[in-house]
Write a protein that holds these residues in place. Structure first.
Motif, PDB file in Angstrom:
ATOM      1  N   TYR A   7       0.046 -27.759   5.179  1.00  0.00           N
ATOM      2  CA  TYR A   7       0.646 -27.420   3.899  1.00  0.00           C
ATOM      3  C   TYR A   7       2.164 -27.448   3.968  1.00  0.00           C
ATOM      4  N   ALA A   9       5.052 -25.488   1.501  1.00  0.00           N
ATOM      5  CA  ALA A   9       5.153 -24.547   0.385  1.00  0.00           C
ATOM      6  C   ALA A   9       6.528 -23.915   0.331  1.00  0.00           C
ATOM      7  N   ARG A  13       6.123 -18.217  -0.990  1.00  0.00           N
ATOM      8  CA  ARG A  13       4.672 -18.284  -0.876  1.00  0.00           C
ATOM      9  C   ARG A  13       4.188 -18.589   0.539  1.00  0.00           C
ATOM     10  N   ASP A  14       5.056 -19.072   1.389  1.00  0.00           N
ATOM     11  CA  ASP A  14       4.659 -19.463   2.738  1.00  0.00           C
ATOM     12  C   ASP A  14       3.951 -18.345   3.504  1.00  0.00           C
ATOM     13  N   ILE A  17       0.370 -17.875   2.202  1.00  0.00           N
ATOM     14  CA  ILE A  17      -0.497 -18.992   2.583  1.00  0.00           C
ATOM     15  C   ILE A  17      -0.864 -18.888   4.058  1.00  0.00           C
ATOM     16  N   SER A  31       2.480 -24.492   9.759  1.00  0.00           N
ATOM     17  CA  SER A  31       1.825 -25.093   8.590  1.00  0.00           C
ATOM     18  C   SER A  31       0.624 -25.974   8.926  1.00  0.00           C
ATOM     19  N   LEU A  49      -6.291 -20.015  -1.929  1.00  0.00           N
ATOM     20  CA  LEU A  49      -5.034 -20.756  -1.861  1.00  0.00           C
ATOM     21  C   LEU A  49      -4.591 -21.212  -3.249  1.00  0.00           C
ATOM     22  N   ILE A  53      -0.617 -20.713  -4.571  1.00  0.00           N
ATOM     23  CA  ILE A  53       0.373 -21.800  -4.647  1.00  0.00           C
ATOM     24  C   ILE A  53       0.900 -22.031  -6.057  1.00  0.00           C
ATOM     25  N   ASN A  54       2.037 -22.671  -6.111  1.00  0.00           N
ATOM     26  CA  ASN A  54       2.590 -23.215  -7.348  1.00  0.00           C
ATOM     27  C   ASN A  54       2.287 -24.708  -7.284  1.00  0.00           C
ATOM     28  N   ASP A  58       4.180 -26.818  -4.416  1.00  0.00           N
ATOM     29  CA  ASP A  58       3.526 -26.728  -3.106  1.00  0.00           C
ATOM     30  C   ASP A  58       2.489 -27.834  -2.944  1.00  0.00           C
ATOM     31  N   ILE A  60      -0.980 -28.835  -0.373  1.00  0.00           N
ATOM     32  CA  ILE A  60      -1.923 -28.533   0.707  1.00  0.00           C
ATOM     33  C   ILE A  60      -2.870 -29.718   0.845  1.00  0.00           C
TER      34      ILE A  60
END
Length: 87
Positions: A7, A9, A13-14, A17, A31, A49, A53-54, A58, A60
């Motif tokens: 991912y 991000a 948010r990291d 996640i 990641s 997830l 996320i946005n 982000d 993934i």
């Protein structure tokens, strides 16, 4: 099934996640996660997830392999996380 998740991000948010992925998979590098999951747990991970996320910022990627039988791994250097079993 064997899963590899990577991912990218935003800074805010990291950590969320990272924490969520560590509940289901082994942390192998920044990641990057991997491990065996049932189909149900994979869907649960995806839902969790998706709530974090946005989707406009982000990204993934989840690679799903039927099994590890025909896969191999070449490692160089010290791994980031410890490998172990997820209960």
């Amino acid at each position: 099934m064997f899963v590899i998740l990577v991912y990218d991000a935003g800074v805010k948010r990291d950590p969320k996640i990272l924490k969520t992925c560590r509940k289901y998979l082994n942390w192998t590098q920044n990641s990057v996660f991997e491990g065996e999951l049932t189909e149900g747990k994979l869907k649960k991970l995806q839902r969790e997830l998706g709530d974090i996320i946005n989707a406009k910022e982000d990204y993934i990627v989840i690679y799903v392999l039927a099994n590890q039988r025909y896969n191999s791994r070449i490692r160089l250097g010290k791994p980031k996380g410890e490998e172990g079993f997820i209960l």
